[in-house]
Design a protein around this motif. Structure first.
Motif, PDB file in Angstrom:
ATOM      1  N   LEU A 186      -4.004 -12.100  -2.351  1.00  0.00           N
ATOM      2  CA  LEU A 186      -2.860 -11.175  -1.947  1.00  0.00           C
ATOM      3  C   LEU A 186      -3.167 -10.651  -0.920  1.00  0.00           C
ATOM      4  N   GLU A 187      -4.185 -10.017  -0.520  1.00  0.00           N
ATOM      5  CA  GLU A 187      -4.702  -9.290   0.685  1.00  0.00           C
ATOM      6  C   GLU A 187      -4.538 -10.188   1.777  1.00  0.00           C
ATOM      7  N   THR A 188      -5.036 -11.568   1.474  1.00  0.00           N
ATOM      8  CA  THR A 188      -5.017 -12.553   2.796  1.00  0.00           C
ATOM      9  C   THR A 188      -3.723 -12.824   3.052  1.00  0.00           C
ATOM     10  N   GLU A 189      -2.765 -13.070   2.120  1.00  0.00           N
ATOM     11  CA  GLU A 189      -1.235 -13.426   2.450  1.00  0.00           C
ATOM     12  C   GLU A 189      -0.635 -12.335   2.892  1.00  0.00           C
ATOM     13  N   ALA A 190      -0.720 -11.042   2.608  1.00  0.00           N
ATOM     14  CA  ALA A 190      -0.112  -9.871   2.883  1.00  0.00           C
ATOM     15  C   ALA A 190      -0.623  -9.559   4.452  1.00  0.00           C
ATOM     16  N   SER A 191      -1.680  -9.700   4.782  1.00  0.00           N
ATOM     17  CA  SER A 191      -2.069  -9.442   6.306  1.00  0.00           C
ATOM     18  C   SER A 191      -1.751 -10.730   6.890  1.00  0.00           C
ATOM     19  N   ALA A 192      -1.629 -11.812   6.470  1.00  0.00           N
ATOM     20  CA  ALA A 192      -1.003 -13.002   7.270  1.00  0.00           C
ATOM     21  C   ALA A 192       0.432 -12.883   7.625  1.00  0.00           C
ATOM     22  N   ARG A 193       1.260 -12.547   6.653  1.00  0.00           N
ATOM     23  CA  ARG A 193       2.660 -12.239   6.828  1.00  0.00           C
ATOM     24  C   ARG A 193       2.957 -10.756   6.201  1.00  0.00           C
ATOM     25  N   PRO A 194       2.987  -9.759   7.198  1.00  0.00           N
ATOM     26  CA  PRO A 194       3.283  -8.309   6.729  1.00  0.00           C
ATOM     27  C   PRO A 194       4.618  -8.222   6.723  1.00  0.00           C
ATOM     28  N   LEU A 195       5.497  -8.913   7.191  1.00  0.00           N
ATOM     29  CA  LEU A 195       7.015  -8.640   7.270  1.00  0.00           C
ATOM     30  C   LEU A 195       7.472  -8.940   5.697  1.00  0.00           C
ATOM     31  N   ALA A 196       7.240 -10.300   5.322  1.00  0.00           N
ATOM     32  CA  ALA A 196       7.373 -11.013   4.104  1.00  0.00           C
ATOM     33  C   ALA A 196       6.838 -10.273   2.873  1.00  0.00           C
ATOM     34  N   ALA A 197       5.638  -9.662   3.054  1.00  0.00           N
ATOM     35  CA  ALA A 197       5.033  -8.891   2.168  1.00  0.00           C
ATOM     36  C   ALA A 197       5.802  -7.672   1.872  1.00  0.00           C
ATOM     37  N   MET A 198       6.239  -6.781   2.946  1.00  0.00           N
ATOM     38  CA  MET A 198       6.888  -5.737   2.665  1.00  0.00           C
ATOM     39  C   MET A 198       8.523  -6.083   2.118  1.00  0.00           C
ATOM     40  N   ALA A 199       8.968  -7.138   2.632  1.00  0.00           N
ATOM     41  CA  ALA A 199      10.369  -7.476   1.969  1.00  0.00           C
ATOM     42  C   ALA A 199      10.128  -7.711   0.464  1.00  0.00           C
ATOM     43  N   LEU A 200       9.049  -8.386   0.165  1.00  0.00           N
ATOM     44  CA  LEU A 200       8.896  -8.530  -1.244  1.00  0.00           C
ATOM     45  C   LEU A 200       8.691  -7.520  -2.030  1.00  0.00           C
ATOM     46  N   ALA A 201       7.782  -6.575  -1.523  1.00  0.00           N
ATOM     47  CA  ALA A 201       7.572  -5.179  -2.301  1.00  0.00           C
ATOM     48  C   ALA A 201       8.815  -4.490  -2.319  1.00  0.00           C
ATOM     49  N   PHE A 202       9.800  -4.496  -1.302  1.00  0.00           N
ATOM     50  CA  PHE A 202      10.816  -3.729  -1.410  1.00  0.00           C
ATOM     51  C   PHE A 202      11.676  -4.444  -2.429  1.00  0.00           C
ATOM     52  N   GLY A 203      12.019  -5.590  -2.636  1.00  0.00           N
ATOM     53  CA  GLY A 203      12.507  -6.318  -3.424  1.00  0.00           C
ATOM     54  C   GLY A 203      12.253  -6.115  -4.919  1.00  0.00           C
ATOM     55  N   ALA A 204      10.886  -5.955  -4.889  1.00  0.00           N
ATOM     56  CA  ALA A 204      10.306  -5.777  -6.522  1.00  0.00           C
ATOM     57  C   ALA A 204      10.618  -4.459  -6.965  1.00  0.00           C
ATOM     58  N   GLY A 205      10.704  -3.369  -5.765  1.00  0.00           N
ATOM     59  CA  GLY A 205      10.811  -1.756  -6.243  1.00  0.00           C
ATOM     60  C   GLY A 205      12.391  -1.672  -6.586  1.00  0.00           C
ATOM     61  N   LEU A 206      13.275  -2.420  -5.695  1.00  0.00           N
ATOM     62  CA  LEU A 206      14.703  -2.310  -6.166  1.00  0.00           C
ATOM     63  C   LEU A 206      15.078  -3.054  -7.721  1.00  0.00           C
ATOM     64  N   LEU A 207      14.398  -3.911  -8.130  1.00  0.00           N
ATOM     65  CA  LEU A 207      14.378  -4.810  -9.351  1.00  0.00           C
ATOM     66  C   LEU A 207      13.973  -3.799 -10.396  1.00  0.00           C
ATOM     67  N   ALA A 208      12.704  -3.112 -10.015  1.00  0.00           N
ATOM     68  CA  ALA A 208      12.255  -2.070 -11.127  1.00  0.00           C
ATOM     69  C   ALA A 208      13.253  -0.822 -11.383  1.00  0.00           C
ATOM     70  N   ALA A 209      13.542  -0.556 -10.097  1.00  0.00           N
ATOM     71  CA  ALA A 209      14.521   0.628 -10.275  1.00  0.00           C
ATOM     72  C   ALA A 209      15.639   0.293 -11.046  1.00  0.00           C
ATOM     73  N   SER A 210      16.276  -0.806 -11.086  1.00  0.00           N
ATOM     74  CA  SER A 210      17.464  -1.262 -11.733  1.00  0.00           C
ATOM     75  C   SER A 210      17.021  -1.352 -12.924  1.00  0.00           C
ATOM     76  N   LEU A 211      16.092  -1.927 -13.384  1.00  0.00           N
ATOM     77  CA  LEU A 211      15.682  -2.217 -14.794  1.00  0.00           C
ATOM     78  C   LEU A 211      15.593  -0.778 -15.346  1.00  0.00           C
ATOM     79  N   LEU A 212      14.767  -0.003 -14.789  1.00  0.00           N
ATOM     80  CA  LEU A 212      14.627   1.555 -15.223  1.00  0.00           C
ATOM     81  C   LEU A 212      15.771   2.203 -15.398  1.00  0.00           C
ATOM     82  N   ARG A 213      16.831   2.296 -14.667  1.00  0.00           N
ATOM     83  CA  ARG A 213      17.983   2.816 -14.757  1.00  0.00           C
ATOM     84  C   ARG A 213      18.811   2.424 -15.852  1.00  0.00           C
ATOM     85  N   ARG A 214      18.677   1.196 -16.359  1.00  0.00           N
ATOM     86  CA  ARG A 214      19.408   0.358 -17.512  1.00  0.00           C
ATOM     87  C   ARG A 214      18.764   1.041 -18.797  1.00  0.00           C
ATOM     88  N   GLY A 215      17.525   1.202 -18.918  1.00  0.00           N
ATOM     89  CA  GLY A 215      16.739   1.531 -20.178  1.00  0.00           C
ATOM     90  C   GLY A 215      16.992   2.926 -20.254  1.00  0.00           C
TER      91      GLY A 215
END
Length: 112
Positions: A83-112
């Protein structure tokens, strides 16, 4: 409440005695069987506990758990390194993926 009266002259005492003796014998047989089964079960449990097989089984389970723990630790280290290797090779994609995962987690927590 009206209790039904039984005519004492219509009761067959001998038949009742015979049936009671059959019932008593049946209960005695059942008690003997239950007692024998209980003694057998207790003997088996005692043999199992005193035979040392329990401690050897626990020891083998501990060894297996240690092996599985070591495998899991190694796998998780490999996954984190990858994961560290992939994140350092593609920092923008890693940030976008982390942002998307955060949005998904927030929406799931808001429903519960």
């Amino acid at each position: 409440m009206c209790a039904k009266r039984i005519d004492p002259s219509s009761i067959d005492i001998d038949h009742l005695r015979q049936e009671f003796e059959k019932f008593r014998a049946g209960l005695g047989d059942a008690a003997d069987k239950l007692g024998d089964n209980a003694h057998t079960a207790l003997d088996q449990i005692t043999e199992y506990l005193n035979g040392g097989s329990l401690s050897s089984r626990v020891a083998s389970l501990e060894e297996e758990l240690e092996i599985l723990g070591a495998r899991l630790k190694g796998s998780s280290k490999d996954a984190v390194a990858k994961l560290e290797t992939e994140a350092s090779a593609r920092p923008l994609a890693a940030m976008a993926l982390a942002f998307g995962a955060g949005l998904l987690a927030a929406s799931l927590l808001r429903r519960g």
